[in-house]
Write an enzyme that holds these catalytic residues in place. Structure first.
Site, PDB file in Angstrom:
ATOM      1  N   HIS A 117       0.859  -1.184   0.000  1.00 41.76           N
ATOM      2  CA  HIS A 117       0.000   0.000   0.000  1.00 41.76           C
ATOM      3  C   HIS A 117       0.891   1.229   0.000  1.00 41.76           C
ATOM      4  CE1 HIS A 117      -4.253   1.297   1.483  1.00 41.76           C
ATOM      5  NE2 HIS A 117      -3.719   2.241   0.705  1.00 41.76           N
ATOM      6  N   ILE A 161      -2.674   2.043  -4.505  1.00 41.52           N
ATOM      7  CA  ILE A 161      -2.166   3.408  -4.539  1.00 41.52           C
ATOM      8  C   ILE A 161      -3.364   4.321  -4.297  1.00 41.52           C
ATOM      9  CG2 ILE A 161      -2.251   3.431  -7.094  1.00 41.52           C
ATOM     10  CD1 ILE A 161       0.215   5.382  -6.913  1.00 41.52           C
ATOM     11  N   GLU A 162      -3.380   4.935  -3.109  1.00 42.78           N
ATOM     12  CA  GLU A 162      -4.591   5.606  -2.633  1.00 42.78           C
ATOM     13  C   GLU A 162      -4.425   7.122  -2.579  1.00 42.78           C
ATOM     14  OE1 GLU A 162      -7.827   5.206   1.036  1.00 42.78           O
ATOM     15  OE2 GLU A 162      -6.301   3.671   0.719  1.00 42.78           O
ATOM     16  N   VAL A 163      -5.409   7.808  -3.157  1.00 42.11           N
ATOM     17  CA  VAL A 163      -5.504   9.271  -3.256  1.00 42.11           C
ATOM     18  C   VAL A 163      -4.154   9.950  -3.488  1.00 42.11           C
ATOM     19  CG1 VAL A 163      -7.735   9.607  -2.165  1.00 42.11           C
ATOM     20  CG2 VAL A 163      -5.764   9.465  -0.698  1.00 42.11           C
TER      21      VAL A 163
END
Length: 267
Positions: A117, A161-163
């Site tokens: 992550h 892959i977050e924001v």
């Protein structure tokens, strides 16, 4: 280990699709949602460890399932290894791990497909300023890229892959072999990842910018709850007034048998 024949994608298949088409991914936590995702042709599912079971594997059909190993519930690399091996036996295809690079390296060394992550990592959001976008400055964007490359070196097969800004995620995706699962990071990654509760419109918490609601299940759930309460009230009233149970709800006995029973009781 389940040996049921299936047509779900493998890690090799996902890698071969990188850059060729967008994959679809949903976080689900009920059998009905998993079955619906399979029927709809969704490519990948994320199912957290407490919910993951042989029954969920069955209804998930041909979906590639990433089993979420919960950060904080597992402390050591040994904990994660045991949990991942248990998940493999149940038919998990890959394992989400927000643990250290050392832990990811150890999982990968055992041949376990690991997904890391980057960007906003909810379990570690305090280090990046809370629940907000990561990568909006050049320094932050480089840090995200370096994290991706470290996961790649550790042997991970992919990363959520977050924001992260879409342009940043696009350029990072071009420069890594990892399968990047975009949660609010634009279409330049390899998969678009949403929570089923957001897609179905029943989440109660904050709705993130990247969520898109396709149905209003919340209104239906609220209606069903009102119906539950009404039905339970009617049941209570029937019991209190003697309207329930009726003869049709009870088991009969022939008069002769009942008389014999009473005679036996009175002896």
């Amino acid at each position: 280990m389940a040996l049921t024949k299936h047509n779900r994608k493998t890690v090799a298949d996902l890698r071969a699709l990188k850059g060729k088409r967008q994959l679809t991914m949903l976080f689900v936590d009920t059998p009905d949602e998993a079955a619906a995702a399979a029927a709809a042709g969704i490519d990948l599912l994320s199912i957290i460890e407490p919910v993951w079971s042989p029954a969920m594997r069955e209804v998930a059909g041909d979906c590639f399932v990433q089993v979420g190993l919960i950060y904080g519930q597992h402390c050591t690399s040994e904990d994660y290894l045991r949990a991942a091996h248990a998940g493999i036996i149940t038919g998990g295809d890959a394992f989400y791990c927000a643990g250290s690079l050392d832990t990811i390296t150890k999982l990968a060394a055992e041949g376990i497909p690991v997904v890391g992550h980057v960007g906003l990592i909810p379990a570690r959001a305090t280090w990046t300023g809370g629940f907000k976008a990561v990568g909006k400055t050049a320094a932050q964007a480089i840090a995200v890229f370096e994290h991706v490359k470290a996961l790649e070196a550790a042997g991970a097969i992919g990363a959520e892959i977050e924001v992260v800004p879409a342009r940043v995620a696009t350029e990072i995706s071009k420069r890594t072999s990892l399968i990047l699962l975009s949660m609010g990071a634009g279409a330049g990654a390899d998969a678009q990842y949403l929570f089923a509760e957001d897609v179905l419109g029943y989440s109660l918490g904050h709705q993130p910018r990247h969520a898109k609601v396709y149905r209003n299940f919340r209104a239906e759930y609220d209606r069903l709850q009102r119906e539950r309460i009404a039905a339970f009230k009617e049941f209570r009233a029937d019991v209190e007034t003697g309207a329930y149970p009726e003869d049709k709800h009870t088991v009969p006995i022939a008069d002769a048998e009942f008389d014999a029973f009473m005679t036996a009781l009175e002896k």
